[in-house]
Motif scaffolding. Sequence first.
Motif, PDB file in Angstrom:
ATOM      1  N   PHE A  91       0.818  -1.215   0.000  1.00  0.00           N
ATOM      2  CA  PHE A  91       0.000   0.000   0.000  1.00  0.00           C
ATOM      3  C   PHE A  91       0.855   1.270   0.000  1.00  0.00           C
ATOM      4  O   PHE A  91       0.620   2.186  -0.794  1.00  0.00           O
ATOM      5  CB  PHE A  91      -0.950   0.004   1.205  1.00  0.00           C
ATOM      6  N   PHE A  92       1.840   1.336   0.885  1.00  0.00           N
ATOM      7  CA  PHE A  92       2.686   2.527   0.952  1.00  0.00           C
ATOM      8  C   PHE A  92       3.502   2.695  -0.332  1.00  0.00           C
ATOM      9  O   PHE A  92       3.686   3.815  -0.815  1.00  0.00           O
ATOM     10  CB  PHE A  92       3.604   2.488   2.166  1.00  0.00           C
ATOM     11  N   GLY A  93       4.009   1.598  -0.882  1.00  0.00           N
ATOM     12  CA  GLY A  93       4.760   1.682  -2.135  1.00  0.00           C
ATOM     13  C   GLY A  93       3.884   2.157  -3.282  1.00  0.00           C
ATOM     14  O   GLY A  93       4.249   3.071  -4.040  1.00  0.00           O
ATOM     15  N   ALA A  94       2.700   1.556  -3.388  1.00  0.00           N
ATOM     16  CA  ALA A  94       1.770   1.965  -4.447  1.00  0.00           C
ATOM     17  C   ALA A  94       1.289   3.397  -4.218  1.00  0.00           C
ATOM     18  O   ALA A  94       1.136   4.167  -5.172  1.00  0.00           O
ATOM     19  CB  ALA A  94       0.579   0.997  -4.493  1.00  0.00           C
ATOM     20  N   ILE A 126       6.638  -2.756  -3.035  1.00  0.00           N
ATOM     21  CA  ILE A 126       5.545  -3.484  -3.690  1.00  0.00           C
ATOM     22  C   ILE A 126       5.987  -4.905  -4.020  1.00  0.00           C
ATOM     23  O   ILE A 126       5.303  -5.880  -3.698  1.00  0.00           O
ATOM     24  CB  ILE A 126       5.092  -2.744  -4.971  1.00  0.00           C
ATOM     25  N   LEU A 127       7.141  -5.019  -4.650  1.00  0.00           N
ATOM     26  CA  LEU A 127       7.646  -6.338  -5.056  1.00  0.00           C
ATOM     27  C   LEU A 127       7.894  -7.247  -3.857  1.00  0.00           C
ATOM     28  O   LEU A 127       7.508  -8.422  -3.875  1.00  0.00           O
ATOM     29  CB  LEU A 127       8.924  -6.168  -5.878  1.00  0.00           C
ATOM     30  N   THR A 128       8.499  -6.720  -2.807  1.00  0.00           N
ATOM     31  CA  THR A 128       8.768  -7.518  -1.606  1.00  0.00           C
ATOM     32  C   THR A 128       7.463  -8.020  -0.993  1.00  0.00           C
ATOM     33  O   THR A 128       7.339  -9.197  -0.664  1.00  0.00           O
ATOM     34  CB  THR A 128       9.550  -6.687  -0.564  1.00  0.00           C
ATOM     35  N   GLY A 129       6.497  -7.119  -0.841  1.00  0.00           N
ATOM     36  CA  GLY A 129       5.212  -7.514  -0.271  1.00  0.00           C
ATOM     37  C   GLY A 129       4.527  -8.592  -1.088  1.00  0.00           C
ATOM     38  O   GLY A 129       4.035  -9.587  -0.541  1.00  0.00           O
TER      39      GLY A 129
END
Length: 158
Positions: A91-94, A126-129
Motif C-alpha cells: 500500500f505505501f509503495g503503491a 511493492i515487489l517484496t510484499g
Amino acid sequence: MKKYFFIAAAILIFDRILKILSARSPGKIFLIPDVLSFDYYLNRGLAFSIRFPRGLTIFISLIFLALIVYFVRRAYAGREPRQFFFWLLIFFGAGSNFFDRAAYGGTIDYLNFFGVSFVNLADGMILTGIIILLFKIKKSQIQISKSQINSNIQNPKV
C-alpha cells in the motif's frame, strides 16, 4: 502491529526523501560504476515504462489502492501482524508511486541499473510484499496438501 506500521512508514519516508534528492541532484551519481547509479528519471508509464493515458492510469491505480486497503484492514482485523506488514508495504509503495503520478505526471525513479532500468524504493516495497505474500500462500497450500495426505493415510477409504 504498531511497530510494523512504523517500519513501513519509515521506508515510505525514506523513499520520499530519495525522490526529492534525486530531483535536486545535479546529475548521475555512480554508486557501483557501470552497474548502479543514483539518477532522476520521470517514468510516465506503468511497470516497465508501459504507457497508458494518464487518466486511465490514475483510475486503475485508485482501484488497486482501494483493493489493497481492503486487504490491509482485513489483516489488521484478523490480527495477522506479518500479513498486515506486507500489505502495508504494498500500500505505501503503491501510494508513493500514485502520488508521483498524480502530482508530476509520472513516477519518480532514481536507481538506474546498467543504464537501462530505473526503479525506486516504492517499487521494491511493492515487489517484496507481493513475493512474500505469494510465498505464504504457496506454503499454506503445501501444508493443506500434507494434512490431506496424513488424513488419507490415517483413514484410508476402502
